[in-house]
Design a protein around this motif. Structure first.
Motif, PDB file in Angstrom:
ATOM      1  N   PRO A 126      47.017  41.799  35.755  1.00 25.96           N
ATOM      2  CA  PRO A 126      45.916  42.536  36.387  1.00 25.96           C
ATOM      3  C   PRO A 126      45.880  44.011  36.023  1.00 25.96           C
ATOM      4  O   PRO A 126      44.833  44.646  36.068  1.00 25.96           O
ATOM      5  CB  PRO A 126      46.174  42.336  37.883  1.00 25.96           C
ATOM      6  N   ARG A 127      47.033  44.573  35.649  1.00 26.74           N
ATOM      7  CA  ARG A 127      47.094  45.983  35.262  1.00 26.74           C
ATOM      8  C   ARG A 127      48.398  46.228  34.517  1.00 26.74           C
ATOM      9  O   ARG A 127      49.282  45.368  34.478  1.00 26.74           O
ATOM     10  CB  ARG A 127      47.009  46.892  36.490  1.00 26.74           C
ATOM     11  N   HIS A 128      48.521  47.398  33.900  1.00 32.14           N
ATOM     12  CA  HIS A 128      49.768  47.759  33.238  1.00 32.14           C
ATOM     13  C   HIS A 128      50.875  47.910  34.275  1.00 32.14           C
ATOM     14  O   HIS A 128      50.621  48.236  35.444  1.00 32.14           O
ATOM     15  CB  HIS A 128      49.613  49.080  32.477  1.00 32.14           C
ATOM     16  N   THR A 129      52.109  47.659  33.846  1.00 34.97           N
ATOM     17  CA  THR A 129      53.255  47.871  34.733  1.00 34.97           C
ATOM     18  C   THR A 129      53.217  49.303  35.263  1.00 34.97           C
ATOM     19  O   THR A 129      53.041  50.245  34.498  1.00 34.97           O
ATOM     20  CB  THR A 129      54.564  47.603  33.971  1.00 34.97           C
ATOM     21  N   TRP A 130      53.387  49.461  36.589  1.00 36.26           N
ATOM     22  CA  TRP A 130      53.206  50.776  37.197  1.00 36.26           C
ATOM     23  C   TRP A 130      54.369  51.108  38.135  1.00 36.26           C
ATOM     24  O   TRP A 130      55.153  50.235  38.507  1.00 36.26           O
ATOM     25  CB  TRP A 130      51.880  50.839  37.955  1.00 36.26           C
TER      26      TRP A 130
END
Length: 374
Positions: A126-130
């Protein structure tokens, strides 16, 4: 043989030739562990093992041209994929300070710890590792796929988007709570990778590698070095494949001459194919060596590196395919050197950036950023 080498690099070439011949003569029956030890011993004796290691840790910290010469030469003997030729490189950990230096870099260079490199998320992420800051810690969530060396890693150097700061390379120990190795897998070229998930993983903020917010540049420097290594291996293997074809055609001509008295090497069709192979390999090799010299000169050679990697992998794929066509059915048997090269290069055309993506990046560098000379 590359042209215009000074005395220092000519000696590097001769060293690589001697090592390549020695490695090519190693018995094929050696077990994996014994093979790695034999390769390491030969490489250390030749002074090649330490070329990728910093001088401060006993290495020789070779420049890009020297490394390119060695990898090209070993590729021409089809031994560049053997384990243990080069010692561990600091990679993104270069120039780190304590605590990372003493706790991770030094044991890693000594072979006491193993690392992985996590850059890519799965396509459905769903999104880049954050990460978010919580006191003196970072709390990390996300996923990484194709973590090179991750299956046996003690720690992963991962690209993480830090809230309020930007991309950062962060060192994450694989035994921390919330780190889950979800898959181990091999790829067509024989490489081993792993996939991980991170669920509220806490690491000290001191585990940020280099300056927070500039992690993408540090990661891309590592990727550029790997692209150059791939390109040099492939250019050398082009030479191996071409020389294999030439030996095959010569042997056929000799047998034909014994039977008929004629000994012309190769039909017209075979000669055209061989000439095309040599022309393509020459172009890829010329681009590679020009790029290596630009890197050593401190130039911004990002576009040239992408071009060299694309040219080398695509050229080797074509050259090896044509070589198999010219050699014939015997080159389709499992274990044949041309089959093994074709498998590796099919994976390398995707590794560290697919050819199409690299071409788009070269265009972006010119059209959007006004950078690049190609």
């Amino acid at each position: 043989m590359p042209d215009f080498l000074d005395t220092e690099h000519t000696e590097v070439l001769h060293t690589a030739e001697r090592l390549g011949d020695e490695l090519a003569a190693l018995p094929a029956r050696l077990e994996a562990g014994d093979l790695g030890a034999a390769v390491r011993q030969a490489s250390m004796a030749a002074g090649v093992f330490g070329m990728t290691q910093p001088a401060a840790f006993g290495g020789t910290e070779a420049g890009m041209l020297a490394l390119t010469i060695v990898r090209d030469t070993l590729g021409s003997r089809n031994v560049s994929d053997l384990p243990g030729i080069f010692g561990p490189s600091p990679g993104v950990l270069a120039d780190v300070r304590d605590p990372l230096r003493s706790q991770f870099l030094l044991p890693y260079l000594a072979g006491e710890l193993r690392s992985g490199f996590g850059f890519t998320e799965p396509a459905d992420a769903p999104r880049h590792t954050w990460a978010v800051r919580d006191g003196d810690d970072l709390v990390i969530n996300g996923q990484k796929s194709y973590v090179t060396g991750g299956g046996d890693a003690d720690f992963i150097n991962a690209l993480v988007e830090v809230s309020g700061t930007g991309p950062a390379m962060v060192l994450i120990e694989t035994d921390r709570p919330g780190v889950v190795l979800t898959q181990r897998f091999g790829t067509l070229d024989g490489s081993h990778h792993a996939a991980f998930t991170f669920s509220d993983v806490r690491v000290p903020a001191t585990h940020v590698i280099g300056e927070a917010g500039r992690g993408l540049g540090r990661a891309l420097d590592q990727i550029s070095a790997t692209r150059m290594a791939i390109a040099a291996d492939c250019v050398g293997q082009c030479r191996f494949a071409i020389e294999f074809v030439e030996r095959t055609l010569s042997e056929r001509a000799a047998r034909s001459g014994e039977a008929s008295g004629a000994a012309r090497i190769g039909t017209d069709v075979e000669r055209v194919a061989l000439g095309d192979m040599r022309i393509a390999a020459y172009a890829a090799r010329s681009a590679l060596y020009r790029t290596a010299r630009l890197v050593d000169a401190g130039e911004n050679a990002v576009n040239e590196v992408m071009a060299a990697k694309s040219l080398a992998t695509e050229t080797l794929s074509r050259v090896c395919d044509d070589a198999i066509q010219l050699v014939g059915g015997t080159a389709l048997v499992d274990g044949h050197p041309l089959v093994e090269i074709l498998r590796r290069v099919r994976a390398l055309r995707l590794a560290e950036g697919p050819t199409e993506v690299l071409a788009a990046n070269v265009a972006r560098g010119r059209l959007d950023l006004g950078l690049g000379r190609i």
